[in-house]
Design an enzyme around this catalytic site. Structure first.
Site, PDB file in Angstrom:
ATOM      1  N   SER A   1       0.769  -1.113   0.043  1.00 27.02           N
ATOM      2  CA  SER A   1       0.058  -0.142   0.006  1.00 27.02           C
ATOM      3  C   SER A   1       0.886   1.399   0.028  1.00 27.02           C
ATOM      4  O   SER A   1       0.356   2.225  -0.486  1.00 27.02           O
ATOM      5  CB  SER A   1      -1.148  -0.155   1.232  1.00 27.02           C
ATOM      6  OG  SER A   1      -0.366   0.107   2.414  1.00 27.02           O
TER       7      SER A   1
ATOM      8  N   ARG B   1      22.194 -14.973   3.190  1.00 33.19           N
ATOM      9  CA  ARG B   1      21.911 -13.484   3.106  1.00 33.19           C
ATOM     10  C   ARG B   1      22.791 -12.879   2.107  1.00 33.19           C
ATOM     11  O   ARG B   1      22.334 -12.182   1.382  1.00 33.19           O
ATOM     12  CB  ARG B   1      21.744 -12.637   4.436  1.00 33.19           C
ATOM     13  CG  ARG B   1      20.871 -12.939   5.242  1.00 33.19           C
ATOM     14  CD  ARG B   1      20.746 -11.920   6.498  1.00 33.19           C
ATOM     15  NE  ARG B   1      19.839 -12.483   7.591  1.00 33.19           N
ATOM     16  CZ  ARG B   1      18.412 -12.512   7.607  1.00 33.19           C
ATOM     17  NH1 ARG B   1      17.781 -12.015   6.555  1.00 33.19           N
ATOM     18  NH2 ARG B   1      17.931 -12.922   8.557  1.00 33.19           N
TER      19      ARG B   1
ATOM     20  N   MET C   1      10.253  -6.801   4.042  1.00 34.56           N
ATOM     21  CA  MET C   1      10.477  -7.551   5.291  1.00 34.56           C
ATOM     22  C   MET C   1      11.958  -8.509   5.285  1.00 34.56           C
ATOM     23  O   MET C   1      11.505  -9.695   5.555  1.00 34.56           O
ATOM     24  CB  MET C   1       9.287  -8.577   5.516  1.00 34.56           C
ATOM     25  CG  MET C   1       8.089  -7.593   5.723  1.00 34.56           C
ATOM     26  SD  MET C   1       8.061  -6.111   6.870  1.00 34.56           S
ATOM     27  CE  MET C   1       7.875  -7.181   8.273  1.00 34.56           C
ATOM     28  N   ARG C   2      12.873  -8.038   4.898  1.00 38.53           N
ATOM     29  CA  ARG C   2      14.098  -8.889   5.022  1.00 38.53           C
ATOM     30  C   ARG C   2      15.126  -7.896   5.719  1.00 38.53           C
ATOM     31  O   ARG C   2      15.202  -6.618   5.431  1.00 38.53           O
ATOM     32  CB  ARG C   2      14.821  -9.135   3.509  1.00 38.53           C
ATOM     33  CG  ARG C   2      14.078  -9.728   2.840  1.00 38.53           C
ATOM     34  CD  ARG C   2      13.690 -11.383   3.210  1.00 38.53           C
ATOM     35  NE  ARG C   2      14.839 -11.816   3.281  1.00 38.53           N
ATOM     36  CZ  ARG C   2      15.030 -12.923   3.891  1.00 38.53           C
ATOM     37  NH1 ARG C   2      14.116 -13.626   4.770  1.00 38.53           N
ATOM     38  NH2 ARG C   2      16.354 -13.581   3.985  1.00 38.53           N
ATOM     39  N   ILE C   3      16.083  -8.698   6.625  1.00 38.25           N
ATOM     40  CA  ILE C   3      17.171  -7.759   7.173  1.00 38.25           C
ATOM     41  C   ILE C   3      18.349  -8.071   5.974  1.00 38.25           C
ATOM     42  O   ILE C   3      18.629  -8.707   5.480  1.00 38.25           O
ATOM     43  CB  ILE C   3      17.767  -8.571   8.458  1.00 38.25           C
ATOM     44  CG1 ILE C   3      16.392  -8.578   9.501  1.00 38.25           C
ATOM     45  CG2 ILE C   3      18.985  -8.361   8.773  1.00 38.25           C
ATOM     46  CD1 ILE C   3      16.784  -9.367  10.808  1.00 38.25           C
ATOM     47  N   LEU C   4      18.752  -6.554   6.104  1.00 36.97           N
ATOM     48  CA  LEU C   4      19.972  -6.653   4.769  1.00 36.97           C
ATOM     49  C   LEU C   4      21.218  -6.531   5.233  1.00 36.97           C
ATOM     50  O   LEU C   4      21.571  -6.184   6.363  1.00 36.97           O
ATOM     51  CB  LEU C   4      19.574  -5.086   4.104  1.00 36.97           C
ATOM     52  CG  LEU C   4      18.234  -4.995   3.511  1.00 36.97           C
ATOM     53  CD1 LEU C   4      17.781  -3.556   3.149  1.00 36.97           C
ATOM     54  CD2 LEU C   4      18.028  -5.834   2.163  1.00 36.97           C
TER      55      LEU C   4
ATOM     56  N   HIS D   1       9.243   3.005   8.701  1.00 45.08           N
ATOM     57  CA  HIS D   1       9.070   2.128   9.795  1.00 45.08           C
ATOM     58  C   HIS D   1       7.749   2.514  10.642  1.00 45.08           C
ATOM     59  O   HIS D   1       7.644   3.629  11.041  1.00 45.08           O
ATOM     60  CB  HIS D   1      10.297   2.117  10.609  1.00 45.08           C
ATOM     61  CG  HIS D   1      10.322   1.125  11.793  1.00 45.08           C
ATOM     62  ND1 HIS D   1      10.356  -0.143  11.616  1.00 45.08           N
ATOM     63  CD2 HIS D   1      10.263   1.367  13.050  1.00 45.08           C
ATOM     64  CE1 HIS D   1      10.226  -0.862  12.814  1.00 45.08           C
ATOM     65  NE2 HIS D   1      10.075   0.352  13.727  1.00 45.08           N
TER      66      HIS D   1
ATOM     67  N   LEU E   1      19.634  -2.258  11.773  1.00 46.96           N
ATOM     68  CA  LEU E   1      18.273  -2.224  11.602  1.00 46.96           C
ATOM     69  C   LEU E   1      17.435  -1.225  12.102  1.00 46.96           C
ATOM     70  O   LEU E   1      17.516  -0.930  13.099  1.00 46.96           O
ATOM     71  CB  LEU E   1      17.641  -3.537  11.910  1.00 46.96           C
ATOM     72  CG  LEU E   1      16.333  -3.907  11.849  1.00 46.96           C
ATOM     73  CD1 LEU E   1      16.088  -4.183  10.142  1.00 46.96           C
ATOM     74  CD2 LEU E   1      15.787  -5.022  12.626  1.00 46.96           C
ATOM     75  N   ASP E   2      16.567  -0.624  11.036  1.00 49.41           N
ATOM     76  CA  ASP E   2      15.640   0.560  11.607  1.00 49.41           C
ATOM     77  C   ASP E   2      16.085   1.759  12.429  1.00 49.41           C
ATOM     78  O   ASP E   2      15.856   2.151  13.434  1.00 49.41           O
ATOM     79  CB  ASP E   2      14.430  -0.138  12.425  1.00 49.41           C
ATOM     80  CG  ASP E   2      13.515  -1.043  11.802  1.00 49.41           C
ATOM     81  OD1 ASP E   2      13.470  -0.959  10.573  1.00 49.41           O
ATOM     82  OD2 ASP E   2      12.987  -1.931  12.375  1.00 49.41           O
TER      83      ASP E   2
END
Ligand code: GRF
Length: 209
Positions: A13, A62, A87-90, A106, A141-142
């Site tokens: 969305s 990964r 939705m993946r940790i990079l 986020h 992350l974030d």
């Protein structure tokens, strides 16, 4: 024209809001998902936007997945990569490759509540407000330089779902606006922060409860 590649994992969305914003000077070059069944892929394809799938399950590590993903992304020569519910940790290598040109949204007021279940955690902590943050992506992350934030009041009787619904409405305003500002070269990172000396409109959105 700046090419934009949007990465999704699900309904997309936020991707739709960015596409529908018809941002001047922006070309949505591709929508890429790590999940073949992501609903947003069909929506994009119907609008003639190039789509691709890089299924993380097909890769042993990964690093391998991120390398394959980067190859597909770079094929579209993007000036900006937009994570929209991706939705993946990079890996650090991947985030370094797109440093200063990759945004994420986020659903919390970072630096509070990185990770998952953000609204449930905010309710559990008795927070009085919740919200969302657009930020540049870094290896942590974030984290990463904050572009803009949207705030909602937490109301009696709120559930994680009711908060998510209110915050999502804000996300759909905040994210296209952040992308517009990136495309207009209005987002400069100085000393790890997004410089906004005059707090341009859109850095904070806080509708009345
Ligand atoms: C949004 O809540 C966003 O903040 C989070 O994942 C959700 C994605 O929703 N990162 P959608 O796929 O954009 O609808």
């Amino acid at each position: 024209m700046k090419n934009i590649v949007i990465l999704i994992s699900g309904r997309g969305s936020n991707m739709q809001a960015i596409v529908d914003a018809n941002i001047a000077g922006a070309c949505i070059a591709a929508v890429i998902s790590n999940r073949p069944d992501a609903a947003g892929l069909a929506w994009a394809a119907e609008r003639g936007i190039a789509t691709a799938v890089v299924d993380h399950k097909a890769y042993a590590s990964r690093e391998d997945f991120d390398a394959a993903l980067a190859q597909v992304i770079d094929g579209f020569q993007p000036q900006l990569v937009v994570l929209a519910g991706f939705m993946r940790i990079l890996t650090a290598g991947f985030t370094r490759r797109y440093e200063g040109r990759m945004l994420n949204i986020h659903p919390s007021l970072l630096p509070a509540f990185p990770g998952l279940h953000t609204h449930a955690r905010a309710l559990e902590m008795g927070c009085k407000v919740a919200g969302c943050t657009v930020h540049f992506v870094t290896a942590e992350l974030d984290h990463g330089p904050i572009v803009s934030q949207g705030v909602v009041s937490l109301l009696p009787g709120d559930t994680p779902d009711s908060v998510a619904a209110r915050v999502l409405q804000l996300e759909h305003q905040l994210y296209p606006d952040a992308v517009r500002r990136f495309v207009a070269d209005e987002l400069n990172i100085i000393d790890g922060r997004v410089a906004s000396p005059d707090q341009p409109p859109g850095s904070l959105m806080a509708p009345a409860p």
